[in-house]
Write an enzyme that holds these catalytic residues in place. Sequence first.
Site, PDB file in Angstrom:
ATOM      1  N   CYS A 130       0.834  -1.211   0.000  1.00  0.00           N
ATOM      2  CA  CYS A 130       0.000   0.000   0.000  1.00  0.00           C
ATOM      3  C   CYS A 130       0.873   1.267   0.000  1.00  0.00           C
ATOM      4  O   CYS A 130       1.490   1.602   1.006  1.00  0.00           O
ATOM      5  CB  CYS A 130      -0.898  -0.052   1.243  1.00  0.00           C
ATOM      6  SG  CYS A 130      -1.764   1.474   1.615  1.00  0.00           S
ATOM      7  N   CYS A 133      -0.034   3.899   2.582  1.00  0.00           N
ATOM      8  CA  CYS A 133       0.401   3.461   3.914  1.00  0.00           C
ATOM      9  C   CYS A 133       1.863   3.863   4.152  1.00  0.00           C
ATOM     10  O   CYS A 133       2.225   4.309   5.238  1.00  0.00           O
ATOM     11  CB  CYS A 133       0.270   1.948   4.062  1.00  0.00           C
ATOM     12  SG  CYS A 133      -1.424   1.336   3.905  1.00  0.00           S
TER      13      CYS A 133
END
Length: 109
Positions: free
Chosen positions: A34, A37
């Site tokens: 991600c 993230c």
Amino acid sequence: MGGKNTLEFTDQNFEAEVLKSDKPVLVDFWAEWCAPCRMIAPAVEAIAGEYADRAKVGKVNVDENQSVTSRYQVRSIPTLLIFKNGEIKEQYSGVTSKDHIVKMLEKHF
């Protein structure tokens, strides 16, 4: 992906580390793949260091801990949850600034 101050929360330790904590807990739901993230990871790590004496800060890898992830209906990442006394007090999904995360956390001391 955690830093030296960031804890790792798992399906196995979530209840003890988060729900039964005597301090507010910031939980970052994330995954290795991600990109957003990775964008907020430095802010989460900085907060973990700055608030080490007042709060717990940790990460839940959604790919490895699907029980906790589904229990809290995390459908997009990154998702930040702030727990106090075993209850969710704040929730935010997506990329945000360190200042915003700090403002969310500061309400719960």
